[in-house]
Design an enzyme around this catalytic site. Sequence first.
Site, PDB file in Angstrom:
ATOM      1  N   GLY A  19       0.845  -1.182   0.000  1.00  0.00           N
ATOM      2  CA  GLY A  19       0.000   0.000   0.000  1.00  0.00           C
ATOM      3  C   GLY A  19       0.868   1.214   0.000  1.00  0.00           C
ATOM      4  O   GLY A  19       1.341   1.667   1.047  1.00  0.00           O
ATOM      5  N   ARG A  23       1.701  10.311  -1.787  1.00  0.00           N
ATOM      6  CA  ARG A  23       2.022  11.713  -1.559  1.00  0.00           C
ATOM      7  C   ARG A  23       3.507  11.985  -1.325  1.00  0.00           C
ATOM      8  O   ARG A  23       3.910  13.093  -1.019  1.00  0.00           O
ATOM      9  CB  ARG A  23       1.185  12.266  -0.404  1.00  0.00           C
ATOM     10  CG  ARG A  23      -0.268  12.478  -0.841  1.00  0.00           C
ATOM     11  CD  ARG A  23      -1.060  13.127   0.243  1.00  0.00           C
ATOM     12  NE  ARG A  23      -1.259  12.235   1.383  1.00  0.00           N
ATOM     13  CZ  ARG A  23      -1.295  12.638   2.648  1.00  0.00           C
ATOM     14  NH1 ARG A  23      -1.139  13.889   2.946  1.00  0.00           N
ATOM     15  NH2 ARG A  23      -1.487  11.758   3.610  1.00  0.00           N
ATOM     16  N   LYS A  30       7.868   4.310  -0.631  1.00  0.00           N
ATOM     17  CA  LYS A  30       7.786   5.145   0.578  1.00  0.00           C
ATOM     18  C   LYS A  30       8.667   4.599   1.703  1.00  0.00           C
ATOM     19  O   LYS A  30       9.439   5.345   2.314  1.00  0.00           O
ATOM     20  CB  LYS A  30       6.332   5.236   1.044  1.00  0.00           C
ATOM     21  CG  LYS A  30       6.188   5.976   2.355  1.00  0.00           C
ATOM     22  CD  LYS A  30       4.774   6.393   2.650  1.00  0.00           C
ATOM     23  CE  LYS A  30       3.943   5.267   3.220  1.00  0.00           C
ATOM     24  NZ  LYS A  30       2.635   5.760   3.671  1.00  0.00           N
ATOM     25  N   ASP A 113       5.662   2.259   7.653  1.00  0.00           N
ATOM     26  CA  ASP A 113       5.825   3.713   7.497  1.00  0.00           C
ATOM     27  C   ASP A 113       5.771   4.429   8.846  1.00  0.00           C
ATOM     28  O   ASP A 113       5.586   5.629   8.920  1.00  0.00           O
ATOM     29  CB  ASP A 113       4.773   4.279   6.530  1.00  0.00           C
ATOM     30  CG  ASP A 113       3.354   4.170   7.074  1.00  0.00           C
ATOM     31  OD1 ASP A 113       3.160   3.589   8.163  1.00  0.00           O
ATOM     32  OD2 ASP A 113       2.437   4.687   6.406  1.00  0.00           O
ATOM     33  N   GLU A 163     -13.122   3.662  13.130  1.00  0.00           N
ATOM     34  CA  GLU A 163     -12.389   4.454  12.144  1.00  0.00           C
ATOM     35  C   GLU A 163     -13.072   5.813  11.982  1.00  0.00           C
ATOM     36  O   GLU A 163     -14.294   5.918  12.091  1.00  0.00           O
ATOM     37  CB  GLU A 163     -12.328   3.712  10.804  1.00  0.00           C
ATOM     38  CG  GLU A 163     -11.376   2.525  10.822  1.00  0.00           C
ATOM     39  CD  GLU A 163      -9.979   2.895  11.271  1.00  0.00           C
ATOM     40  OE1 GLU A 163      -9.283   3.585  10.529  1.00  0.00           O
ATOM     41  OE2 GLU A 163      -9.576   2.503  12.389  1.00  0.00           O
ATOM     42  N   ASN A 178      -6.148   5.570  17.928  1.00  0.00           N
ATOM     43  CA  ASN A 178      -5.418   4.338  17.634  1.00  0.00           C
ATOM     44  C   ASN A 178      -4.107   4.670  16.895  1.00  0.00           C
ATOM     45  O   ASN A 178      -4.130   5.302  15.844  1.00  0.00           O
ATOM     46  CB  ASN A 178      -6.304   3.444  16.760  1.00  0.00           C
ATOM     47  CG  ASN A 178      -5.608   2.151  16.377  1.00  0.00           C
ATOM     48  OD1 ASN A 178      -4.742   1.671  17.098  1.00  0.00           O
ATOM     49  ND2 ASN A 178      -5.988   1.594  15.237  1.00  0.00           N
ATOM     50  N   ASN A 235       3.611   9.963   5.478  1.00  0.00           N
ATOM     51  CA  ASN A 235       2.891   9.912   4.203  1.00  0.00           C
ATOM     52  C   ASN A 235       3.403  10.919   3.192  1.00  0.00           C
ATOM     53  O   ASN A 235       3.053  10.868   2.025  1.00  0.00           O
ATOM     54  CB  ASN A 235       1.400  10.169   4.434  1.00  0.00           C
ATOM     55  CG  ASN A 235       0.796   9.101   5.317  1.00  0.00           C
ATOM     56  OD1 ASN A 235       0.863   7.920   4.990  1.00  0.00           O
ATOM     57  ND2 ASN A 235       0.264   9.491   6.454  1.00  0.00           N
ATOM     58  N   LYS A 342      39.634  10.696   1.292  1.00  0.00           N
ATOM     59  CA  LYS A 342      38.771   9.628   0.758  1.00  0.00           C
ATOM     60  C   LYS A 342      39.575   8.349   0.614  1.00  0.00           C
ATOM     61  O   LYS A 342      40.692   8.387   0.084  1.00  0.00           O
ATOM     62  CB  LYS A 342      38.220  10.028  -0.609  1.00  0.00           C
ATOM     63  CG  LYS A 342      37.245   9.020  -1.169  1.00  0.00           C
ATOM     64  CD  LYS A 342      37.334   8.792  -2.662  1.00  0.00           C
ATOM     65  CE  LYS A 342      38.574   8.050  -3.066  1.00  0.00           C
ATOM     66  NZ  LYS A 342      38.515   7.529  -4.451  1.00  0.00           N
ATOM     67  N   SER A 414      58.434  22.379  -1.996  1.00  0.00           N
ATOM     68  CA  SER A 414      57.149  23.031  -2.290  1.00  0.00           C
ATOM     69  C   SER A 414      56.902  23.147  -3.788  1.00  0.00           C
ATOM     70  O   SER A 414      57.826  23.345  -4.559  1.00  0.00           O
ATOM     71  CB  SER A 414      57.138  24.450  -1.739  1.00  0.00           C
ATOM     72  OG  SER A 414      57.293  24.420  -0.377  1.00  0.00           O
TER      73      SER A 414
HETATM   74  C1  UD1 Z   1      -4.765   3.010  10.474  1.00  0.00           C
HETATM   75  C2  UD1 Z   1      -5.798   2.503  11.485  1.00  0.00           C
HETATM   76  C3  UD1 Z   1      -6.313   3.688  12.310  1.00  0.00           C
HETATM   77  C4  UD1 Z   1      -5.177   4.406  12.972  1.00  0.00           C
HETATM   78  C5  UD1 Z   1      -4.122   4.824  11.938  1.00  0.00           C
HETATM   79  C6  UD1 Z   1      -2.913   5.367  12.613  1.00  0.00           C
HETATM   80  C7  UD1 Z   1      -6.844   0.576  10.413  1.00  0.00           C
HETATM   81  C8  UD1 Z   1      -8.076   0.090   9.736  1.00  0.00           C
HETATM   82  N1  UD1 Z   1      -6.882   1.857  10.777  1.00  0.00           N
HETATM   83  O1  UD1 Z   1      -5.476   3.869   9.584  1.00  0.00           O
HETATM   84  O2  UD1 Z   1      -7.218   3.235  13.291  1.00  0.00           O
HETATM   85  O3  UD1 Z   1      -5.651   5.535  13.688  1.00  0.00           O
HETATM   86  O4  UD1 Z   1      -3.711   3.687  11.152  1.00  0.00           O
HETATM   87  O5  UD1 Z   1      -2.063   5.930  11.671  1.00  0.00           O
HETATM   88  O6  UD1 Z   1      -5.924  -0.187  10.651  1.00  0.00           O
HETATM   89  N2  UD1 Z   1      -1.572  -1.399   4.467  1.00  0.00           N
HETATM   90  C9  UD1 Z   1      -1.292  -2.485   3.702  1.00  0.00           C
HETATM   91  N3  UD1 Z   1      -2.294  -3.037   2.945  1.00  0.00           N
HETATM   92  C10 UD1 Z   1      -3.555  -2.534   2.935  1.00  0.00           C
HETATM   93  C11 UD1 Z   1      -3.820  -1.395   3.716  1.00  0.00           C
HETATM   94  C12 UD1 Z   1      -2.809  -0.844   4.481  1.00  0.00           C
HETATM   95  O7  UD1 Z   1      -0.164  -2.984   3.684  1.00  0.00           O
HETATM   96  O8  UD1 Z   1      -4.387  -3.093   2.235  1.00  0.00           O
HETATM   97  C13 UD1 Z   1      -0.483  -0.810   5.295  1.00  0.00           C
HETATM   98  C14 UD1 Z   1      -0.102   0.583   4.835  1.00  0.00           C
HETATM   99  O9  UD1 Z   1       0.979   0.550   3.921  1.00  0.00           O
HETATM  100  C15 UD1 Z   1       0.327   1.222   6.152  1.00  0.00           C
HETATM  101  C16 UD1 Z   1      -0.552   0.538   7.183  1.00  0.00           C
HETATM  102  O10 UD1 Z   1      -0.968  -0.668   6.604  1.00  0.00           O
HETATM  103  O11 UD1 Z   1       1.665   0.949   6.436  1.00  0.00           O
HETATM  104  C17 UD1 Z   1      -1.732   1.381   7.621  1.00  0.00           C
HETATM  105  O12 UD1 Z   1      -2.594   1.649   6.549  1.00  0.00           O
HETATM  106  P1  UD1 Z   1      -3.269   3.068   6.332  1.00  0.00           P
HETATM  107  O13 UD1 Z   1      -4.069   3.024   5.093  1.00  0.00           O
HETATM  108  O14 UD1 Z   1      -2.265   4.145   6.470  1.00  0.00           O
HETATM  109  O15 UD1 Z   1      -4.259   3.122   7.563  1.00  0.00           O
HETATM  110  P2  UD1 Z   1      -4.899   4.413   8.181  1.00  0.00           P
HETATM  111  O16 UD1 Z   1      -6.067   4.809   7.387  1.00  0.00           O
HETATM  112  O17 UD1 Z   1      -3.846   5.412   8.429  1.00  0.00           O
HETATM  113 MG    MG Z   2      -1.869   5.790   7.747  1.00  0.00          MG
END
Ligand code: UD1
Ligand code: MG
Length: 456
Positions: A19, A23, A30, A113, A163, A178, A235, A342, A414
């Site tokens: 994922g 940005r 990332k 991340d 959420e 969270n 992000n 170096k 020199s």
């Molecule tokens: C998530 C939490 C939220 C919390 C927030 C904190 C969930 C549903 N929500 O939301 O409660 O407050 O983090 O920052 O967990 N990822 C994958 N595959 C996917 C989706 C996500 O690998 O299908 C990975 C992303 O790369 C990232 C992490 O999981 O590293 C979190 O995903 P992200 O979409 O950022 O979740 P948030 O909406 O930020």
């Molecule tokens: Mg996030």
Amino acid sequence: MTPPIGHDRSCLAIVLAAGEGTRMRSSLAKVLHQVGHKTLVAHVLTAAMQAGGAQIAVVVGPGRDDVANEAKRVASQASIFEQRERLGTAHAVLAARKALEAGADDILVMFADTPLVRPETLLRLRAAIAGGAAVTALGFRPKDPAGYGRLVMKGDELIAIREDKDASDDERKIGLCNGGLMALAGPSALKILDRIGNSNAKGEYYLTDAVAIARELGLKATVIETDEDDVRGINNKAQLAEAEAVLQQRLRAQAMEAGVTMVAPETVFLSTDTKFGKDITIEPNVVFGPGVTVEDGAVIRSFSHLEGAVVGKGARVGPFARLRPGAKLGEDVHIGNFVEIKAAVIEDGAKANHLAYIGDARVGAKANVGAGTITCNYDGTNKFHTDIGAGAFIGTNSSLVAPVTIGAGAYIGSGSVITDDVPADALAIGRGRQVNKEGGAARLREMNEKKKKDRG
Ligand code: UD1
Ligand code: MG
């Protein structure tokens, strides 16, 4: 670090690195961006291992060999899983089903991340699981909770995580959020994860639903609280810079705690792997790139830049010095202003105090390299070595055209251009001989005045 939990408990860390955040505006994945000269995913993996995560599963997006390779470099035991479609955090965790089936007592779900999570915090999560919780969330209280999942509590019990997009107005008023990372008890993890559905605002499989499902199964869900820095997700480039600032503060604090003197710590930039001995002083405005070791009693003066270098005991570097990869300074070496080193070994007590380039070279013990000395190591195609023997004296503004050997105790006049080897203790002079012409200056001036008049 002593874990507050039994050593006998096994731990699987699942690191979600699928994922892509779009940005970052970068062709680089990332989680391969760096803070403290270490990739985000490497920070997370290191923290997991320091917290006892002996089993590691990394979930990457389709075709992300670059991320998989970095994960393997840092944690060779890691198994890599691919999440083919980005269907949510719970779906991502289940991509590592094989690792979950192998069975571990504690499962840490981590986000690649979120690089600043400390091993201490992970150990607290594990302790909560060891204490009987099936799910433990990592809570924090951000200044602005918008966008985060909210922790719905009933006394000490965690009832649900809502959420942001699915929350009611009342739930949105909850300040406890969270952090994203979560711990699960191994024995019930798959049972819980397999029940998570996707009927919510985003149509995603939310890991956060694990809380409500655990409770439906009669299991316990808890929260531990931490500060925002632990859960700082990245992000975009601005958040990357903020994380860098937090990490730099931690690294400076660690260095000072270990006895390094910094006159203006806020102006010193360190790498995660910078190593310091005792009684070291670092003046303001010094940058440490990756791979630097500074031994006891050394002084790094202002505006110096060091990378891939060893600074020996009692050595002095700078102000305005540049140590590039492979620079190895022995004891009591002095490297002064506007000197670049170096891939060169500078042996004990040798000095290059001003304006010099020493590359692909050895400078023997107690040799003195004068101002303006250049090792001409590159012919435009190949690099060559310069060897300067112990106690040699290189006069100012000398060019040493490599490959070339200056014997021990030799003396270079020199302004010499040295193209042939110089035997030990020899005096070498390689420059045009000086000629003095009596009255010549006056005649020259007269000639020039006449030319000026003739031109009108
Ligand atoms: C998530 C939490 C939220 C919390 C927030 C904190 C969930 C549903 N929500 O939301 O409660 O407050 O983090 O920052 O967990 N990822 C994958 N595959 C996917 C989706 C996500 O690998 O299908 C990975 C992303 O790369 C990232 C992490 O999981 O590293 C979190 O995903 P992200 O979409 O950022 O979740 P948030 O909406 O930020
Ligand atoms: Mg996030």
